[in-house]
Design an enzyme around this catalytic site. Structure first.
Site, PDB file in Angstrom:
ATOM      1  N   HIS A 260     -25.981  39.944 -69.386  1.00  0.00           N
ATOM      2  CA  HIS A 260     -25.070  39.481 -70.427  1.00  0.00           C
ATOM      3  C   HIS A 260     -25.862  39.070 -71.669  1.00  0.00           C
ATOM      4  O   HIS A 260     -27.039  38.757 -71.580  1.00  0.00           O
ATOM      5  CB  HIS A 260     -24.228  38.299 -69.929  1.00  0.00           C
ATOM      6  CG  HIS A 260     -25.033  37.060 -69.709  1.00  0.00           C
ATOM      7  ND1 HIS A 260     -25.798  36.878 -68.573  1.00  0.00           N
ATOM      8  CD2 HIS A 260     -25.239  35.973 -70.495  1.00  0.00           C
ATOM      9  CE1 HIS A 260     -26.423  35.706 -68.663  1.00  0.00           C
ATOM     10  NE2 HIS A 260     -26.105  35.149 -69.820  1.00  0.00           N
TER      11      HIS A 260
ATOM     12  N   HIS B  57     -30.238  38.781 -77.600  1.00  0.00           N
ATOM     13  CA  HIS B  57     -31.196  39.412 -76.675  1.00  0.00           C
ATOM     14  C   HIS B  57     -30.596  39.434 -75.272  1.00  0.00           C
ATOM     15  O   HIS B  57     -29.584  38.789 -75.016  1.00  0.00           O
ATOM     16  CB  HIS B  57     -32.512  38.617 -76.653  1.00  0.00           C
ATOM     17  CG  HIS B  57     -32.346  37.270 -76.041  1.00  0.00           C
ATOM     18  ND1 HIS B  57     -31.892  36.171 -76.752  1.00  0.00           N
ATOM     19  CD2 HIS B  57     -32.534  36.830 -74.766  1.00  0.00           C
ATOM     20  CE1 HIS B  57     -31.804  35.124 -75.945  1.00  0.00           C
ATOM     21  NE2 HIS B  57     -32.178  35.496 -74.732  1.00  0.00           N
TER      22      HIS B  57
END
Length: 174
Positions: A117, A40
């Protein structure tokens, strides 16, 4: 309750990230690889907070449109390796808007500078020198259309992330 706000990833995006993890494994990298269901993009880490409904209310105050997320490069924070995302102003604006809404509602969150990220492996170990320049990032993108409030709990096999609710983007009519 350990909470965070995230963008859940499409199956195609996960497939691209699993390809990168596979390249690491073929180079002999061992470590705690993020399981596919846990991949995620975290937008705001809240941590221990007992009122998820209050967080969902703050999220509901946001006004955002679907946006493209595109994989771009690799990086690390010490013992955490990640895949980066192309820097886009709409994503940064959304994170600023989210953090403002959380602050106005009195909800604590991690105020570290946002660097988009996706965590791939924690505590990587590799026994031989490897040429990580050979790692190819797939040309993968997805349309992010919702934000999810996630609950993080520790299970026998690692972290378990459970969605507690989401906020949908406005339809993009243009």
């Amino acid at each position: 309750m350990r909470l965070f706000v995230a963008i859940e990833l499409s199956e195609e995006m996960k497939k691209g990230l699993l390809d990168v993890q596979g390249q690491f494994r073929r180079l002999g990298v061992q470590g705690n690889y993020t399981r596919p269901e846990n991949l995620h993009l975290t937008l705001a880490f809240i941590g221990e907070y007992p009122e998820p409904d209050k967080v969902l209310e703050a999220m509901a105050s946001l006004s955002f449109y679907p946006m493209e997320l595109r994989l771009r490069g690799l990086g690390s924070f010490g013992e955490l390796w990640w895949a980066g995302l192309e820097e886009r102003g709409d994503l940064s604006r959304l994170v600023s808007q989210l953090r403002r809404a959380l602050a106005q509602a009195g909800i604590p969150f991690d105020k570290k500078k946002f660097l988009p990220h996706i965590t791939l492996v924690r505590k990587p170990e590799y026994r031989r020198a490897s040429d990580f320049s050979s790692i190819k990032i797939p040309e993968t993108s997805m349309e992010a259309e919702r934000l999810s409030l996630m609950l993080s709990t520790r299970g026998k096999a690692g972290m378990i992330y459970t969605g507690l609710g989401c906020v949908e983007a406005k339809p993009n009519l243009g």
